[in-house]
Design an enzyme around this catalytic site. Structure first.
Site, PDB file in Angstrom:
ATOM      1  N   ASN A   1      44.191  36.462  52.716  1.00  0.00           N
ATOM      2  CA  ASN A   1      42.855  37.066  52.536  1.00  0.00           C
ATOM      3  C   ASN A   1      41.707  36.133  52.922  1.00  0.00           C
ATOM      4  O   ASN A   1      40.657  36.595  53.378  1.00  0.00           O
ATOM      5  CB  ASN A   1      42.683  37.637  51.115  1.00  0.00           C
ATOM      6  CG  ASN A   1      42.838  36.620  50.029  1.00  0.00           C
ATOM      7  OD1 ASN A   1      43.318  35.518  50.257  1.00  0.00           O
ATOM      8  ND2 ASN A   1      42.430  36.984  48.828  1.00  0.00           N
TER       9      ASN A   1
ATOM     10  N   SER B   1      49.879  35.495  45.014  1.00  0.00           N
ATOM     11  CA  SER B   1      50.046  36.424  43.894  1.00  0.00           C
ATOM     12  C   SER B   1      50.706  35.735  42.690  1.00  0.00           C
ATOM     13  O   SER B   1      51.447  34.754  42.847  1.00  0.00           O
ATOM     14  CB  SER B   1      50.915  37.606  44.343  1.00  0.00           C
ATOM     15  OG  SER B   1      52.178  37.123  44.735  1.00  0.00           O
TER      16      SER B   1
ATOM     17  N   GLU C   1      40.365  23.645  42.363  1.00  0.00           N
ATOM     18  CA  GLU C   1      40.104  23.284  43.761  1.00  0.00           C
ATOM     19  C   GLU C   1      38.604  23.191  43.964  1.00  0.00           C
ATOM     20  O   GLU C   1      37.854  24.072  43.538  1.00  0.00           O
ATOM     21  CB  GLU C   1      40.721  24.330  44.698  1.00  0.00           C
ATOM     22  CG  GLU C   1      42.243  24.296  44.648  1.00  0.00           C
ATOM     23  CD  GLU C   1      42.917  25.142  45.718  1.00  0.00           C
ATOM     24  OE1 GLU C   1      42.404  26.226  46.054  1.00  0.00           O
ATOM     25  OE2 GLU C   1      43.970  24.704  46.223  1.00  0.00           O
TER      26      GLU C   1
HETATM   27  P1  NAP Z   1      51.593  36.430  48.196  1.00  0.00           P
HETATM   28  O1  NAP Z   1      52.410  37.568  48.619  1.00  0.00           O
HETATM   29  O2  NAP Z   1      51.908  35.777  46.922  1.00  0.00           O
HETATM   30  O3  NAP Z   1      51.660  35.392  49.400  1.00  0.00           O
HETATM   31  C1  NAP Z   1      50.946  34.178  49.383  1.00  0.00           C
HETATM   32  C2  NAP Z   1      51.680  33.164  50.227  1.00  0.00           C
HETATM   33  O4  NAP Z   1      52.942  32.892  49.646  1.00  0.00           O
HETATM   34  C3  NAP Z   1      51.966  33.633  51.656  1.00  0.00           C
HETATM   35  O5  NAP Z   1      51.880  32.539  52.514  1.00  0.00           O
HETATM   36  C4  NAP Z   1      53.393  34.123  51.535  1.00  0.00           C
HETATM   37  O6  NAP Z   1      54.101  34.128  52.752  1.00  0.00           O
HETATM   38  C5  NAP Z   1      53.963  33.080  50.599  1.00  0.00           C
HETATM   39  N1  NAP Z   1      55.189  33.502  49.948  1.00  0.00           N
HETATM   40  C6  NAP Z   1      55.583  34.738  49.581  1.00  0.00           C
HETATM   41  N2  NAP Z   1      56.793  34.682  48.989  1.00  0.00           N
HETATM   42  C7  NAP Z   1      57.170  33.372  48.989  1.00  0.00           C
HETATM   43  C8  NAP Z   1      58.319  32.669  48.528  1.00  0.00           C
HETATM   44  N3  NAP Z   1      59.325  33.295  47.933  1.00  0.00           N
HETATM   45  N4  NAP Z   1      58.372  31.349  48.703  1.00  0.00           N
HETATM   46  C9  NAP Z   1      57.361  30.688  49.289  1.00  0.00           C
HETATM   47  N5  NAP Z   1      56.242  31.283  49.755  1.00  0.00           N
HETATM   48  C10 NAP Z   1      56.147  32.621  49.598  1.00  0.00           C
HETATM   49  O7  NAP Z   1      50.060  36.800  48.095  1.00  0.00           O
HETATM   50  P2  NAP Z   1      49.162  37.526  49.167  1.00  0.00           P
HETATM   51  O8  NAP Z   1      49.432  38.968  49.085  1.00  0.00           O
HETATM   52  O9  NAP Z   1      49.284  36.858  50.497  1.00  0.00           O
HETATM   53  O10 NAP Z   1      47.713  37.153  48.638  1.00  0.00           O
HETATM   54  C11 NAP Z   1      47.043  37.918  47.717  1.00  0.00           C
HETATM   55  C12 NAP Z   1      47.132  37.299  46.339  1.00  0.00           C
HETATM   56  O11 NAP Z   1      46.577  35.999  46.371  1.00  0.00           O
HETATM   57  C13 NAP Z   1      46.323  38.061  45.326  1.00  0.00           C
HETATM   58  O12 NAP Z   1      47.031  38.189  44.134  1.00  0.00           O
HETATM   59  C14 NAP Z   1      45.099  37.188  45.141  1.00  0.00           C
HETATM   60  O13 NAP Z   1      44.454  37.367  43.920  1.00  0.00           O
HETATM   61  C15 NAP Z   1      45.659  35.836  45.298  1.00  0.00           C
HETATM   62  N6  NAP Z   1      44.610  34.855  45.646  1.00  0.00           N
HETATM   63  C16 NAP Z   1      44.270  33.939  44.702  1.00  0.00           C
HETATM   64  C17 NAP Z   1      43.256  33.030  44.974  1.00  0.00           C
HETATM   65  C18 NAP Z   1      42.869  31.998  43.955  1.00  0.00           C
HETATM   66  O14 NAP Z   1      42.223  31.042  44.330  1.00  0.00           O
HETATM   67  N7  NAP Z   1      43.226  32.149  42.698  1.00  0.00           N
HETATM   68  C19 NAP Z   1      42.600  33.054  46.206  1.00  0.00           C
HETATM   69  C20 NAP Z   1      42.982  34.015  47.143  1.00  0.00           C
HETATM   70  C21 NAP Z   1      44.012  34.904  46.841  1.00  0.00           C
HETATM   71  P3  NAP Z   1      54.328  35.515  53.535  1.00  0.00           P
HETATM   72  O15 NAP Z   1      53.005  35.916  54.033  1.00  0.00           O
HETATM   73  O16 NAP Z   1      55.249  35.158  54.610  1.00  0.00           O
HETATM   74  O17 NAP Z   1      54.899  36.485  52.542  1.00  0.00           O
END
Ligand code: NAP
Length: 485
Positions: free
Chosen positions: A159, A237, A466
């Protein structure tokens, strides 16, 4: 206007390992598409476990010399990276809009925000302090020194493809840590461009290694369990974060987790409604609603709920939806068809539970994953879009009657990242901020992110900060040396 084919041709597509760009060992590539058009933008290297292992080996090999590089030298590299990012604003913003969908104006904003992490940590790099004290009993001296934690694994979401990278790379490089970066599979091109830029400004080979992959778990789990890695920093997530924390327990890896949110946005009866509406619009619609800080549950005092909702609906209805590359567009597509279907499902389910639609039935482009900006009122307290992160352009409004009630509602979530309060009463703002179980509170504003401030959450939104002075703490260890006198 950037020449898109020429831009795409300039962006590296390979993995970066130990200072060399190379394809995946098994030759696989992954497709990157434009969510506004469905068209293929590029194919990039699709790393497997062998590549991940090589990347961590390169990071481990470079650790000692990077840690020994003078802080001023690390600082100046980061400062140059800041300047080059700003100079390349149009290229980087266009790339993010192409692969992620956010409107160009917001993508330019992200470049400025992302670059600032490099400037901020360039300044922090030369101010990593230890201490020297006399033991209370006398007789010995207590020296502490701050040292880089070591090779770090950086996993970032789609995002904010640039800022989530610089928010981790800035402090890691400033502290003297080497890195393996894994961006989201949907948005690898921005990270390729960033890593290429870091190479240009003089980051030595092996300090920033890049693995793009469609096999995140297969590639990253062995690295998380590998003792050469000394730190994992993850933004994504809560579900994936939980898995990674479990994996990291094996070697007691140091971990920072920036996870999902479910931000309450509270409008008190004494709020300036102009400020409340504009703040809510910013908190809701930044990044098409696909932000962890997005206002997810909007609570308006019953005496102002109707005019507040009407005015917000008026502003939301007027937003221009379309391909983010068209200047003037304010709402782009969601990241995937599945994401758009999910958000539409949340709206339908809230409506069947008794919510009313104030806006959201305007037509949107047929091609691409678009959802119309939507305002719902009388949303049931237990609706799925109240319990879950909406991650889309949907404002869900509920009303409340008193302060204790709304604080209870605001805290009734497993998440605790951002929260927002609109009131003209400073004492109330402070009182409520103290009682909110969230890592960040915006008072009369819809934007909390600032590279000079500690960004992060509590509860299921994770741990670690961060940005700010706290940001670098995540990447250093304190060593104590006892010196008898
Ligand atoms: P996500 O599905 O958790 O993916 C985030 C990252 O983790 C991606 O690079 C993903 O790779 C990787 N990933 C997924 N499964 C993994 C595994 N088993 N082992 C290692 N890496 C893995 O989240 P998203 O849908 O991309 O992002 C949205 C989420 O991020 C939302 O919940 C949002 O609130 C959160 N977010 C939090 C912040 C904060 O600062 N708190 C900031 C921005 C976003 P792939 O793309 O290859 O699956």
């Amino acid at each position: 206007m950037v020449d898109v084919p020429a831009l795409l041709a300039r962006v590296p597509r390979d993995l970066q390992v130990g200072g060399e760009w190379r394809p995946a060992a098994d030759g696989r590539t992954l497709e990157v598409t434009n969510p506004a058009t469905g068209q293929t933008l590029a194919r990039v290297a699709d790393a497997g476990p062998v590549d991940g292992d090589a990347a961590l080996a390169a990071a481990a090999a470079a650790q000692e010399s990077w840690a020994a590089t003078a802080p001023r030298a690390r600082s100046e590299i980061l400062r140059s990276a800041y300047e080059l990012l700003i100079e390349r604003t149009e290229d980087l913003a266009t790339l993010m809009t192409l692969e992620m969908g956010k409107p160009l104006v917001q993508a330019r904003g992200e470049v400025a925000y992302a670059a600032e992490f490099f400037r901020w940590f360039a300044e922090e790099s030369v101010r990593i302090r230890g201490s020297f004290t006399v033991a209370p009993a006398g007789g010995s001296r207590l020296l502490t020194m701050r040292q880089p934690v070591g090779p770090c694994l950086l996993i970032t979401p789609w995002n904010f493809p640039l800022a989530m990278g610089t928010r981790k790379l800035g402090p890691a490089l400033a502290a003297g840590c080497t890195t393996v970066v894994k961006p989201a599979a949907e948005t690898p091109l921005t990270m390729h461009a960033l890593v290429g830029l870091l190479e240009e400004v003089g980051v030595p080979g092996g300090v920033v290694n890049l693995v793009t992959t469609s096999r995140a778990g297969e590639v990253m789990e062995p690295l998380i369990r590998d003792p050469r890695a000394r730190k994992l920093t993850f933004t994504g997530s809560t579900a994936v974060g939980r898995t990674l924390v479990e994996q990291s327990a094996r070697q007691l890896l140091r971990v920072s987790m920036e996870l999902g949110g479910n931000a309450p946005f509270v409008v008190f009866d004494d709020a300036d409604l102009d400020v409340a509406v504009e703040s809510c619009l910013a908190a809701k619609m930044r990044n098409i609603g696909e932000a962890c800080t997005a206002a997810n549950r909007i609570y308006a005092h019953s005496s102002v709920a109707a005019p507040f909702a009407q005015r917000l609906a008026q502003r939301m209805r007027a937003l221009r939806v379309g391909d983010g590359l068209d200047e003037g567009v304010e709402v782009g597509p969601l990241i995937t068809a599945a994401a758009a279907d999910r958000v539409r499902g949340l709206i339908t389910s809230a409506l069947s539970g008794g919510a009313r639609l104030l806006c959201g039935d305007e037509p949107v482009p047929e091609v691409g994953h678009f959802v119309a900006p939507t305002v719902l009122v009388d949303v049931p307290r237990d609706a799925a879009l109240v319990r879950e992160e909406i991650f889309g352009p949907v404002a869900a409004i509920q009303s409340f009657d008193d302060e204790d009630e709304v604080i209870g509602l605001a805290n009734a979530t497993e998440h605790g990242l951002a929260s927002y309060v609109c009131t003209r009463d400073l004492a109330r703002a402070l009182r409520v901020a103290e009682r909110l179980d969230h890592g960040m509170v915006g008072v009369n504003t819809g934007v909390v992110s600032d590279p000079a401030a500690p960004f992060g959450g509590v509860k299921a939104s994770g741990f670690g900060r961060e940005g700010g002075a706290e940001g670098i703490e995540e990447y250093v260890e304190t060593k104590y040396v006892a010196i008898p006198s």
